[in-house]
Motif scaffolding. Structure first.
Motif, PDB file in Angstrom:
ATOM      1  N   GLU A   6       0.832  -1.195   0.000  1.00 23.29           N
ATOM      2  CA  GLU A   6       0.000   0.000   0.000  1.00 23.29           C
ATOM      3  C   GLU A   6       0.876   1.258   0.000  1.00 23.29           C
ATOM      4  N   SER A   7       0.337   2.309  -0.573  1.00 25.39           N
ATOM      5  CA  SER A   7       1.001   3.616  -0.531  1.00 25.39           C
ATOM      6  C   SER A   7      -0.061   4.693  -0.641  1.00 25.39           C
ATOM      7  N   GLY A   8       0.346   5.928  -0.358  1.00 22.63           N
ATOM      8  CA  GLY A   8      -0.551   7.064  -0.533  1.00 22.63           C
ATOM      9  C   GLY A   8      -1.147   7.622   0.742  1.00 22.63           C
ATOM     10  N   GLY A   9      -0.872   6.978   1.864  1.00 29.15           N
ATOM     11  CA  GLY A   9      -1.386   7.510   3.121  1.00 29.15           C
ATOM     12  C   GLY A   9      -0.668   8.791   3.514  1.00 29.15           C
ATOM     13  N   GLY A  10      -1.202   9.431   4.551  1.00 28.72           N
ATOM     14  CA  GLY A  10      -0.584  10.663   5.023  1.00 28.72           C
ATOM     15  C   GLY A  10      -1.511  11.437   5.919  1.00 28.72           C
ATOM     16  N   LEU A  11      -1.142  12.692   6.150  1.00 27.99           N
ATOM     17  CA  LEU A  11      -1.913  13.604   6.987  1.00 27.99           C
ATOM     18  C   LEU A  11      -2.660  14.588   6.100  1.00 27.99           C
ATOM     19  N   VAL A  12      -3.953  14.729   6.346  1.00 28.90           N
ATOM     20  CA  VAL A  12      -4.772  15.633   5.541  1.00 28.90           C
ATOM     21  C   VAL A  12      -5.800  16.294   6.451  1.00 28.90           C
ATOM     22  N   ALA A  14      -9.536  17.768   7.457  1.00 27.57           N
ATOM     23  CA  ALA A  14     -10.911  17.358   7.194  1.00 27.57           C
ATOM     24  C   ALA A  14     -11.441  18.056   5.945  1.00 27.57           C
ATOM     25  N   GLY A  15     -12.147  17.287   5.119  1.00 25.95           N
ATOM     26  CA  GLY A  15     -12.641  17.805   3.852  1.00 25.95           C
ATOM     27  C   GLY A  15     -11.700  17.565   2.689  1.00 25.95           C
ATOM     28  N   GLY A  16     -10.486  17.152   2.992  1.00 27.01           N
ATOM     29  CA  GLY A  16      -9.494  16.920   1.953  1.00 27.01           C
ATOM     30  C   GLY A  16      -9.621  15.545   1.320  1.00 27.01           C
ATOM     31  N   SER A  17      -8.666  15.238   0.448  1.00 24.32           N
ATOM     32  CA  SER A  17      -8.687  13.987  -0.312  1.00 24.32           C
ATOM     33  C   SER A  17      -7.331  13.299  -0.262  1.00 24.32           C
ATOM     34  N   VAL A  65     -18.829   5.280   4.039  1.00 23.24           N
ATOM     35  CA  VAL A  65     -17.962   5.876   3.019  1.00 23.24           C
ATOM     36  C   VAL A  65     -18.648   6.007   1.667  1.00 23.24           C
ATOM     37  N   LYS A  66     -19.845   5.507   1.535  1.00 23.11           N
ATOM     38  CA  LYS A  66     -20.558   5.596   0.249  1.00 23.11           C
ATOM     39  C   LYS A  66     -20.723   7.050  -0.151  1.00 23.11           C
ATOM     40  N   GLY A  67     -20.428   7.323  -1.407  1.00 28.93           N
ATOM     41  CA  GLY A  67     -20.519   8.685  -1.915  1.00 28.93           C
ATOM     42  C   GLY A  67     -19.267   9.507  -1.671  1.00 28.93           C
ATOM     43  N   ARG A  68     -18.363   9.007  -0.848  1.00 23.05           N
ATOM     44  CA  ARG A  68     -17.113   9.737  -0.567  1.00 23.05           C
ATOM     45  C   ARG A  68     -15.887   8.983  -1.098  1.00 23.05           C
ATOM     46  N   PHE A  69     -15.889   7.666  -1.002  1.00 27.79           N
ATOM     47  CA  PHE A  69     -14.762   6.841  -1.435  1.00 27.79           C
ATOM     48  C   PHE A  69     -15.129   6.107  -2.722  1.00 27.79           C
ATOM     49  N   THR A  70     -14.129   5.887  -3.565  1.00 26.53           N
ATOM     50  CA  THR A  70     -14.308   5.118  -4.793  1.00 26.53           C
ATOM     51  C   THR A  70     -13.162   4.143  -4.953  1.00 26.53           C
ATOM     52  N   VAL A  80      -4.744  -1.534  -7.455  1.00 26.35           N
ATOM     53  CA  VAL A  80      -6.078  -1.129  -7.036  1.00 26.35           C
ATOM     54  C   VAL A  80      -5.954   0.197  -6.290  1.00 26.35           C
ATOM     55  N   TYR A  81      -6.920   1.067  -6.513  1.00 27.73           N
ATOM     56  CA  TYR A  81      -6.903   2.398  -5.921  1.00 27.73           C
ATOM     57  C   TYR A  81      -8.105   2.584  -4.993  1.00 27.73           C
ATOM     58  N   LEU A  82      -7.922   3.435  -4.006  1.00 27.65           N
ATOM     59  CA  LEU A  82      -9.025   3.888  -3.167  1.00 27.65           C
ATOM     60  C   LEU A  82      -8.964   5.409  -3.124  1.00 27.65           C
ATOM     61  N   GLN A  83      -9.851   6.044  -3.882  1.00 27.96           N
ATOM     62  CA  GLN A  83      -9.947   7.495  -3.875  1.00 27.96           C
ATOM     63  C   GLN A  83     -10.832   7.902  -2.713  1.00 27.96           C
TER      64      GLN A  83
END
Length: 123
Positions: A6-12, A14-17, A65-70, A80-83
């Motif tokens: 896995e990769s792409g984690g971090g600090l964001v 609220a409201g961010g992506s 997470v429906k409507g927020r994650f894809t 595989v991606y998780l937006q």
């Protein structure tokens, strides 16, 4: 045998992506594996987030997470991606991807797991 990273984690804030990636190496065609994303916070059980079938035709999400994650996949890239959009502090967790020939939303059905990536959402 499948190795997942896995990769792409971090600090964001609220409201961010964020977009998480799950890169797989396998001696078997990647499209034969369903992939799920799970998350876990200390002291709690691992929670299902989303899953995608091997072909990418079917997806499932936990209600929160429906409507927020894809979830999506590019089999040619074995990825595989998780937006994740509109992130909330309660999304803070270690996120894991998992793979198995069976398309499921329960952690015990997944045979192969990555090491996880931390996602922290500040308020």
């Amino acid at each position: 045998q499948v190795q997942l990273v896995e990769s792409g984690g971090g600090l964001v804030q609220a409201g961010g992506s964020l977009r998480l990636s799950c890169a797989a190496s396998s001696g078997r065609t990647f499209s034969t594996y369903a992939v799920g994303w799970f998350r876990q916070v200390p002291g709690k059980e691992r929670e299902f987030v989303a899953a995608i079938s091997g072909s990418g035709d079917s997806t499932r999400y936990v209600g929160s997470v429906k409507g927020r994650f894809t979830i999506s996949r590019v089999n040619a890239l074995n990825t595989v991606y998780l937006q994740m959009n509109s992130l909330k502090p309660e999304d803070t967790a270690v996120y894991y991807c998992a793979a198995d020939p069976n398309f499921a939303s329960i952690a015990i059905f997944y045979r192969y797991w990555g090491q996880g990536t931390q996602v922290t959402v500040s308020s």
